[in-house]
Structures are given as structure tokens and as C-alpha cells.
Write an enzyme that holds these catalytic residues in place. Structure first.
Site, PDB file in Angstrom:
ATOM      1  N   CYS A   1       0.844  -1.194   0.000  1.00 47.40           N
ATOM      2  CA  CYS A   1       0.000   0.000   0.000  1.00 47.40           C
ATOM      3  C   CYS A   1       0.882   1.249   0.000  1.00 47.40           C
ATOM      4  O   CYS A   1       1.812   1.369   0.799  1.00 47.40           O
ATOM      5  CB  CYS A   1      -0.905  -0.016   1.237  1.00 47.40           C
ATOM      6  SG  CYS A   1      -1.909   1.483   1.419  1.00 47.40           S
TER       7      CYS A   1
ATOM      8  N   CYS B   1      -7.684   2.059   6.698  1.00 46.65           N
ATOM      9  CA  CYS B   1      -6.922   2.617   5.570  1.00 46.65           C
ATOM     10  C   CYS B   1      -7.794   2.659   4.318  1.00 46.65           C
ATOM     11  O   CYS B   1      -8.307   3.699   3.945  1.00 46.65           O
ATOM     12  CB  CYS B   1      -5.651   1.802   5.329  1.00 46.65           C
ATOM     13  SG  CYS B   1      -4.634   2.449   3.963  1.00 46.65           S
TER      14      CYS B   1
ATOM     15  N   HIS C   1      -5.784   6.007 -10.355  1.00 43.03           N
ATOM     16  CA  HIS C   1      -5.948   7.115 -11.305  1.00 43.03           C
ATOM     17  C   HIS C   1      -6.939   6.683 -12.380  1.00 43.03           C
ATOM     18  O   HIS C   1      -6.550   6.214 -13.446  1.00 43.03           O
ATOM     19  CB  HIS C   1      -4.593   7.488 -11.921  1.00 43.03           C
ATOM     20  CG  HIS C   1      -3.780   6.288 -12.349  1.00 43.03           C
ATOM     21  ND1 HIS C   1      -3.951   5.652 -13.544  1.00 43.03           N
ATOM     22  CD2 HIS C   1      -2.820   5.605 -11.690  1.00 43.03           C
ATOM     23  CE1 HIS C   1      -3.115   4.638 -13.636  1.00 43.03           C
ATOM     24  NE2 HIS C   1      -2.419   4.580 -12.518  1.00 43.03           N
TER      25      HIS C   1
ATOM     26  N   CYS D   1      -1.230   4.975 -16.581  1.00 44.41           N
ATOM     27  CA  CYS D   1      -0.238   5.056 -15.505  1.00 44.41           C
ATOM     28  C   CYS D   1       0.811   6.100 -15.844  1.00 44.41           C
ATOM     29  O   CYS D   1       1.296   6.187 -16.992  1.00 44.41           O
ATOM     30  CB  CYS D   1       0.443   3.708 -15.299  1.00 44.41           C
ATOM     31  SG  CYS D   1      -0.666   2.399 -14.736  1.00 44.41           S
TER      32      CYS D   1
ATOM     33  N   CYS E   1      34.401  -9.302  -5.637  1.00 44.25           N
ATOM     34  CA  CYS E   1      33.413 -10.190  -6.248  1.00 44.25           C
ATOM     35  C   CYS E   1      32.105  -9.458  -6.548  1.00 44.25           C
ATOM     36  O   CYS E   1      31.557  -8.764  -5.693  1.00 44.25           O
ATOM     37  CB  CYS E   1      33.157 -11.365  -5.312  1.00 44.25           C
ATOM     38  SG  CYS E   1      31.832 -12.452  -5.853  1.00 44.25           S
TER      39      CYS E   1
ATOM     40  N   CYS F   1      21.199 -10.794  -1.859  1.00 44.78           N
ATOM     41  CA  CYS F   1      20.357  -9.907  -1.060  1.00 44.78           C
ATOM     42  C   CYS F   1      19.941 -10.623   0.216  1.00 44.78           C
ATOM     43  O   CYS F   1      19.391 -11.729   0.167  1.00 44.78           O
ATOM     44  CB  CYS F   1      19.130  -9.475  -1.861  1.00 44.78           C
ATOM     45  SG  CYS F   1      17.977  -8.445  -0.933  1.00 44.78           S
TER      46      CYS F   1
ATOM     47  N   HIS G   1      26.545 -16.966 -15.377  1.00 45.43           N
ATOM     48  CA  HIS G   1      26.384 -15.586 -15.829  1.00 45.43           C
ATOM     49  C   HIS G   1      27.723 -14.962 -16.194  1.00 45.43           C
ATOM     50  O   HIS G   1      27.857 -14.307 -17.232  1.00 45.43           O
ATOM     51  CB  HIS G   1      25.705 -14.762 -14.738  1.00 45.43           C
ATOM     52  CG  HIS G   1      25.600 -13.299 -15.057  1.00 45.43           C
ATOM     53  ND1 HIS G   1      24.652 -12.790 -15.920  1.00 45.43           N
ATOM     54  CD2 HIS G   1      26.335 -12.227 -14.650  1.00 45.43           C
ATOM     55  CE1 HIS G   1      24.792 -11.484 -16.024  1.00 45.43           C
ATOM     56  NE2 HIS G   1      25.815 -11.110 -15.267  1.00 45.43           N
TER      57      HIS G   1
END
Length: 323
Positions: A89, A116, A129, A134, A183, A188, A207
Site C-alpha cells: 500500500c 486505511c 488514477h 499510468c 566479487c 540480497c 552468468h
């Protein structure tokens, strides 16, 4: 003796963990869990190994109810952040998550938190909207001027450089890394995403072996010219390099394995109580056996390695050049 505080403790002061067999005293584990949950390092790993502590053990060891609630909240948020259908939100002071699977065609979402009820768009994640399409989403502040979002450092400390702070491509969490050429494979701690620091794309194990220009170590990817020249060199020079490598590998493996095995068996027999004839017999038998086995190993190495290299060069590299 506790391996963390190095103090002698009675046996009952060492609680057992369901994730691993390591033991630490209860006081050290409680302090470790307090710090980990306060710093939002959830799931919490064992202080001695990467194994994640089970929630049951965390609840059993954490004495503060507020920290136990925080731990549950962080676990839930990590699951939600990893879900591509989750939308947060946008209302101020509201951190409610809406599970919006299959809402692309009907993008109007409503926050379900009591009091809310904010309506927002599934696509741009901005307030609803209805009058138009957008609006373009502004770039993440950490990609443009990430230091603007950080607290002002104390007197005498330097600001972090903008290129040292980026965002996780999956959950947009701030990630800081000293850009010293170390490196570039990042993990994460919020959502567990593995990504490349240079191109900010989620990565696989190959990769940095692909012709993407990203290097495992380095401050920046290769330039387009250098990347194309390297790819062309691989395509044109692959037959010569593979032939040379195979020509060197075949005799080295075929002759090297018997010599290596003979030296190893000779050194082992000299350390034992074998007689001279027994040593000679053991060395000779190992060399003869290696002479039969080494051609098989050579054929497997060349027969598997050469097709793999050719597939990579004339498959992955050529496709990258065409793109």
C-alpha cells in the site's frame, strides 16, 4: 566452555538446536538473536555455520515478546517481498501488503488494513488514477542519487558514493558494496536474490562465463567494442585453440597418470615395511594398470570437453553476436 564467550558453563546452560549440532550457552545465543532480529537479519543463521535456526528455537530462546513479534514480521515480509504478485500500500504510515495475483486486467486494488482502504494501481503501484494511464514511475532513488535517502553522516565522516549503493532487482532493498573490484556476485539478505552488481540482473551459475561483458571481479563490465572483439576472437580462434589444447592434453594425461601413480605408490611402499621386490612389484602393477586406465580417461576428457566448448562458442557466443 562456551565457544562464544569462552566461559565455563554447566551442561544445562547449552540448549540444543534443531538445525545443527553446534552448542553455545543460552546467554550468548539470546544476545546473538537480539542483535540479529534488531538488525532484521532474518532468517537467523547459526552463529557457527550457515544453517538457519528453526522458528521454534528462536521463539524458545528469545525472552522478549516484542522481539519475537518482530521476528515473525520479518519472516512474513521476506516471503511477501519474494512474491511477484505482492503489492504494498502506498499510503503514508501503512505497510499493508495486498496479494494481487491475476489482477493485471483489473488493476484497481484496495488496501485491506482496517482504517486505511487506500485504492492504488496494480501496475504503477501509485494511488488509483481512473482518468488516465499510468504515469511513468520515477527511477529508484538509489539508482540516481541514493545518498539522498541516507541519514546525514556524523561530523568528519564521508558520504557514501552513489556507485557504492544499488538496489536489489527483486525487492528493491538497498545494497551497499565497496566498489574496489571485488566479487560482483551479490546475495540480497532480504529476499535471497542472487544478482550481478554490474548489470543488476538476477544471475545463474554461468552468468560470468557468458559473453555479457560482466566480469566476476572488476569495477565495470567490458565495453561493447571489447566484448565484440573478444567474441569474434573466440569464434574464429576456437578450432585452433581446441586443437592445440587437445594435442597437449592427450599425451599429458596418457603419460602423466602412470607416472603420477607410480610415484605415489613408490612413496607409500617406502614408508611401509615391504621388501624391495614387493615395492618393485607394487609400483610395476600400478603403472601397468594406469596405462590401461589413462587412455579411457583421456578419451572421456576430450570426448566430453571438446563438444561442450564447441557448443558454448558456436551456440551461446554466436547468439550473443547476432543480438
Amino acid at each position: 566452555e562456551c565457544p562464544l564467550c569462552l566461559l565455563p558453563q554447566p551442561p544445562e546452560a547449552f540448549p540444543s538446536l534443531g538445525s545443527c549440532s553446534h552448542r553455545s550457552c543460552r546467554g550468548c545465543l539470546q544476545q546473538y538473536l537480539r542483535l540479529a532480529v534488531t538488525e532484521s537479519r532474518v532468517p537467523v543463521s547459526c552463529p557457527h555455520c550457515p544453517a538457519a535456526l528453526q522458528p521454534h528455537d528462536v521463539h524458545r530462546l528469545l525472552p522478549e515478546p516484542a522481539l519475537r513479534d518482530k521476528y515473525e514480521e520479518f519472516l512474513l515480509r521476506r516471503l511477501l517481498v519474494a512474491d511477484p504478485g505482492t503489492r504494498w500500500c502506498p499510503a503514508p504510515d501503512c505497510s499493508y501488503a495486498v496479494l494481487a495475483h491475476g489482477c493485471a486486467e483489473c488493476p484497481r486494488l484496495t488496501c485491506g488494513r482496517e482504517g486505511c482502504g487506500t485504492e492504488f494501481c496494480y501496475h504503477c503501484r501509485q494511488p488509483w488514477h481512473p482518468e488516465g494511464p499510468c504515469a511513468p514511475v520515477p527511477p529508484a532513488p538509489s539508482l540516481a542519487t541514493p545518498t539522498a535517502q541516507l541519514e546525514e553522516p556524523a561530523h568528519g565522516e564521508a558520504w557514501p558514493r552513489a556507485e557504492d549503493i544499488k538496489v536489489c532487482p527483486r525487492c528493491s532493498a538497498f545494497i551497499m558494496k565497496i566498489n574496489d573490484g571485488s566479487c560482483n556476485r551479490m546475495n540480497c539478505t532480504v529476499c535471497g536474490c542472487l544478482f550481478c552488481w554490474l548489470c543488476l540482473q538476477e544471475i545463474s551459475d554461468v552468468h560470468f562465463l557468458s559473453p555479457s561483458g560482466c566480469t566476476f571481479w572488476g569495477k565495470r563490465p567490458w565495453s561493447r567494442t571489447r566484448r565484440i572483439l573478444w567474441q569474434l576472437g573466440m569464434v574464429l580462434g576456437a578450432p585452433m585453440v581446441i586443437s592445440l589444447a587437445a594435442g597437449v592434453a592427450v599425451p599429458v594425461i596418457t603419460i602423466g597418470i602412470p607416472i603420477y601413480m607410480g610415484r605415489k605408490v613408490l612413496a607409500a611402499s617406502r614408508r611401509s615395511s615391504l621388501s624391495g621386490c614387493q615395492q618393485c612389484l607394487s609400483v610395476t602393477s600400478s603403472v601397468l594398470l594406469s596405462l590401461f586406465v589413462s587412455p579411457i580417461i583421456t578419451a572421456l576428457t576430450v570426448g566430453v570437453g571438446v563438444p561442450l566448448v564447441l557448443t558454448y562458442v558456436y551456440g551461446t557466443v554466436v547468439l550473443s553476436l547476432c543480438r
